[in-house]
Design a protein around this motif. Structure first.
Motif, mmCIF file in Angstrom:
data_model
loop_
_atom_site.group_PDB
_atom_site.id
_atom_site.type_symbol
_atom_site.label_atom_id
_atom_site.label_comp_id
_atom_site.label_asym_id
_atom_site.label_seq_id
_atom_site.Cartn_x
_atom_site.Cartn_y
_atom_site.Cartn_z
ATOM 1 N N ALA A 97 6.969 35.606 -34.749
ATOM 2 C CA ALA A 97 5.649 35.573 -35.370
ATOM 3 C C ALA A 97 5.551 36.597 -36.496
ATOM 4 C CB ALA A 97 4.565 35.827 -34.325
ATOM 5 N N MET A 98 6.056 37.811 -36.252
ATOM 6 C CA MET A 98 5.998 38.843 -37.277
ATOM 7 C C MET A 98 6.848 38.476 -38.493
ATOM 8 S SD MET A 98 3.825 40.925 -36.124
ATOM 9 C CE MET A 98 4.031 41.949 -37.567
ATOM 10 N N ILE A 99 8.017 37.865 -38.260
ATOM 11 C CA ILE A 99 8.861 37.432 -39.370
ATOM 12 C C ILE A 99 8.167 36.347 -40.187
ATOM 13 C CG2 ILE A 99 11.007 36.234 -39.974
ATOM 14 C CD1 ILE A 99 11.510 39.109 -39.264
ATOM 15 N N THR A 100 7.544 35.408 -39.497
ATOM 16 C CA THR A 100 6.850 34.321 -40.187
ATOM 17 C C THR A 100 5.718 34.855 -41.048
ATOM 18 O OG1 THR A 100 7.400 32.814 -38.373
ATOM 19 C CG2 THR A 100 5.628 32.128 -39.843
ATOM 20 N N LEU A 101 4.955 35.812 -40.529
ATOM 21 C CA LEU A 101 3.875 36.418 -41.308
ATOM 22 C C LEU A 101 4.429 37.231 -42.468
ATOM 23 C CD1 LEU A 101 1.562 37.578 -38.367
ATOM 24 C CD2 LEU A 101 1.110 35.706 -39.968
ATOM 25 N N LEU A 102 5.507 37.951 -42.245
ATOM 26 C CA LEU A 102 6.108 38.756 -43.299
ATOM 27 C C LEU A 102 6.584 37.881 -44.462
ATOM 28 C CD1 LEU A 102 7.310 41.504 -44.329
ATOM 29 C CD2 LEU A 102 9.360 40.930 -43.005
ATOM 30 N N ARG A 103 7.118 36.729 -44.145
ATOM 31 C CA ARG A 103 7.630 35.826 -45.173
ATOM 32 C C ARG A 103 6.536 34.944 -45.781
ATOM 33 N NH1 ARG A 103 12.755 32.594 -43.198
ATOM 34 N NH2 ARG A 103 12.766 32.124 -45.436
ATOM 35 N N GLY A 104 5.342 34.990 -45.229
ATOM 36 C CA GLY A 104 4.261 34.171 -45.761
ATOM 37 C C GLY A 104 4.450 32.692 -45.511
ATOM 38 N N GLN A 105 5.100 32.351 -44.419
ATOM 39 C CA GLN A 105 5.369 30.950 -44.095
ATOM 40 C C GLN A 105 4.248 30.353 -43.245
ATOM 41 O OE1 GLN A 105 9.292 31.696 -42.236
ATOM 42 N NE2 GLN A 105 10.142 30.366 -43.825
ATOM 43 N N PRO A 106 4.166 29.036 -43.175
ATOM 44 C CA PRO A 106 3.158 28.395 -42.315
ATOM 45 C C PRO A 106 3.354 28.791 -40.849
ATOM 46 C CG PRO A 106 4.105 26.800 -43.846
ATOM 47 C CD PRO A 106 4.929 28.044 -43.967
ATOM 48 N N VAL A 107 2.257 29.038 -40.165
ATOM 49 C CA VAL A 107 2.334 29.550 -38.792
ATOM 50 C C VAL A 107 1.935 28.531 -37.740
ATOM 51 C CG1 VAL A 107 1.837 31.896 -39.611
ATOM 52 C CG2 VAL A 107 -0.048 30.440 -38.792
ATOM 53 N N THR A 108 1.477 27.364 -38.172
ATOM 54 C CA THR A 108 0.917 26.414 -37.207
ATOM 55 C C THR A 108 1.928 26.003 -36.143
ATOM 56 O OG1 THR A 108 1.416 24.643 -38.794
ATOM 57 C CG2 THR A 108 -0.837 25.496 -38.764
ATOM 58 N N GLY A 109 3.226 25.958 -36.486
ATOM 59 C CA GLY A 109 4.240 25.562 -35.521
ATOM 60 C C GLY A 109 4.376 26.519 -34.360
ATOM 61 N N LEU A 110 3.911 27.767 -34.533
ATOM 62 C CA LEU A 110 3.971 28.759 -33.467
ATOM 63 C C LEU A 110 2.742 28.719 -32.563
ATOM 64 C CD1 LEU A 110 5.421 31.786 -35.460
ATOM 65 C CD2 LEU A 110 6.502 30.676 -33.499
ATOM 66 N N LEU A 111 1.756 27.921 -32.935
ATOM 67 C CA LEU A 111 0.514 27.878 -32.173
ATOM 68 C C LEU A 111 0.393 26.652 -31.278
ATOM 69 C CD1 LEU A 111 -1.945 29.175 -34.911
ATOM 70 C CD2 LEU A 111 -1.378 30.323 -32.763
ATOM 71 N N ARG A 112 1.352 25.753 -31.362
ATOM 72 C CA ARG A 112 1.305 24.553 -30.523
ATOM 73 C C ARG A 112 2.727 24.147 -30.143
ATOM 74 N NH1 ARG A 112 -0.877 21.955 -35.609
ATOM 75 N NH2 ARG A 112 0.939 21.138 -36.725
#
Length: 411
Positions: A97-112
């Motif tokens: 999750a932290m890597i995804t936020l750091l890279r500015g990538q879409p996060v929806t795949g981590l929520l479902r």
């Protein structure tokens, strides 16, 4: 000072806190520092931050992470008296999750389901004000490069070993003697003491251990000065001591002072109408652990306890076959086995096998930095890991409910 062009930067980007080291070309430590993760304004756990990202805060969360990494890098260079140009490259480990936020990538795949980030692969990050940074790969949606780095730093292992990175995301890996298994549990910021009104990082003034001595609670403070707050190990030890003294029941409830037949009753008080344990008070501060904060600790330790138990069951490893348990992460200081037993942090058969590993992620990154074949070895380790999702499974839910209680009665 003449720049040394082969310096290595190591960053552990945690949900609650960042930690970093600067090494010379031979791997010797030149500087070490840490700072709080500024993303906490969007939530103390990754789920809240991921939800905030979907609601328009993604760019801010990315900038907060980049600024924190840049600030930490600048502090390490200041300590070492070196310019940015002296750093050849860096390694950064974090949960997915932290890597995804750091890279500015879409996060929806981590929520479902199936809970996957846009990519599990390692990648080089190039940002102004930073050396080239290699972001370690992940194993699954909630098992990241931070766990891989920790495990890599402890290799080779002899005999079945459970490695646990105690933190907001309680990541764990099990070597059963033939294969690797891994998982994670949502522990929240409790083990860092971040949910406490009197919580603080493990630095001068932090209470890191508490013990019962006759009719008083003895506090041990980093730096041997006056107490200023409680770090993660201090919170765990304080609750363990309160359980041993009978101030806290097995169900986690603070007992009424009138029910305590010793001078230890003086540590029990009321705060805003809520039961509390008062460890220390002076003109500057008071160290209180409130009933609701004990409940939060129960949820966190229950998740860790249940996760460790379920991972062994999934691997089919009998309890006597487990040879050691390596704990690293937020607790910061080694705790006595009796303390771990009092709070039931882990199944009892594991506790006597526990050994604490300081700065496990940074140790692993340091080993990775000095080994030419390190990245290839890390990738092989990642491919060998078998992720075991625990959240929502009947086995975990049942084990979690059974793991909430503390030890029964005074030790």
């Amino acid at each position: 000072m003449t720049a040394s062009p082969a310096l290595q930067l190591l960053i552990d980007l945690g949900t609650t806190r960042l930690a970093g080291r600067l090494l010379d070309a031979q791997g010797a430590l030149l500087a070490e520092a840490g700072l709080d993760n500024p993303q906490f304004v969007h939530g103390t756990d990754v789920i809240r931050r991921l939800q905030a990202a979907t609601e328009g805060a993604a760019a801010e969360l990315q900038q907060q992470a980049l600024q924190a990494v840049t600030q930490l890098t600048a502090e390490l260079l200041r300590q070492a008296g070196q310019p940015l140009a002296a750093v050849r490259q860096g390694l950064l480990a974090a949960n997915p999750a932290m890597i995804t936020l750091l890279r500015g990538q879409p996060v929806t795949g981590l929520l479902r389901p199936p809970y996957r980030p846009p990519s599990l692969d390692g990648v080089w990050l190039h940002e102004a004000g930073l050396p080239p940074l290699y972001l370690l790969p992940a194993v699954s949606g909630f098992v990241g490069g931070d766990l891989l780095a920790y495990v890599y730093g402890q290799l080779p292992l002899v005999g079945p070993t459970l490695l646990i990175d105690v933190g907001t995301n309680g990541e764990m890996a099990l070597w059963d003697g033939q294969a690797w298994w891994c998982s994670s549990v949502a522990a929240g910021p409790t083990f860092e003491g971040a949910h406490l009104a009197c919580g603080m990082r493990a630095e001068a003034g932090a209470v890191y251990d508490v013990a019962v001595e006759e009719d008083r609670l003895r506090l041990r403070v980093i730096g041997d000065g006056l107490p200023r707050g409680l770090c993660g190990s201090g919170l765990t030890a304080a609750i363990g001591a309160a359980v041993a003294a009978g101030l806290v029941g097995a169900d986690g409830g603070l007992r009424p002072a009138a029910a305590i037949d010793s001078n230890l009753a003086r540590y029990l008080c009321q705060d805003a109408g809520q039961p509390a344990l008062c460890l220390y008070r002076d003109a500057r501060c008071q160290l209180l652990i409130r009933q609701e904060e004990i409940r939060q600790f129960q949820l966190a330790k229950g998740a860790l306890h249940a996760g460790a138990e379920c991972l062994l069951e999934r691997a089919g490893l009998a309890p006597p076959a487990l040879e050691r348990v390596l704990l690293s992460g937020a607790l910061g200081q080694a705790l006595a086995p009796q303390t771990l037993k009092n709070v039931a942090l882990l199944p009892e058969y594991m506790i006597k096998k526990v050994r604490f590993v300081g700065a496990g992620v940074l140790v692993g990154l340091g080993r990775l930095a000095v080994r030419p074949e390190g990245l290839a070895e890390l990738d092989a380790l990642r491919r060998a890991m078998r992720p075991y999702p625990l959240s929502g499974t009947p086995a975990f839910e049942q084990a979690f409910l059974a793991a909430l209680d503390f030890a029964s009665g005074p030790a």
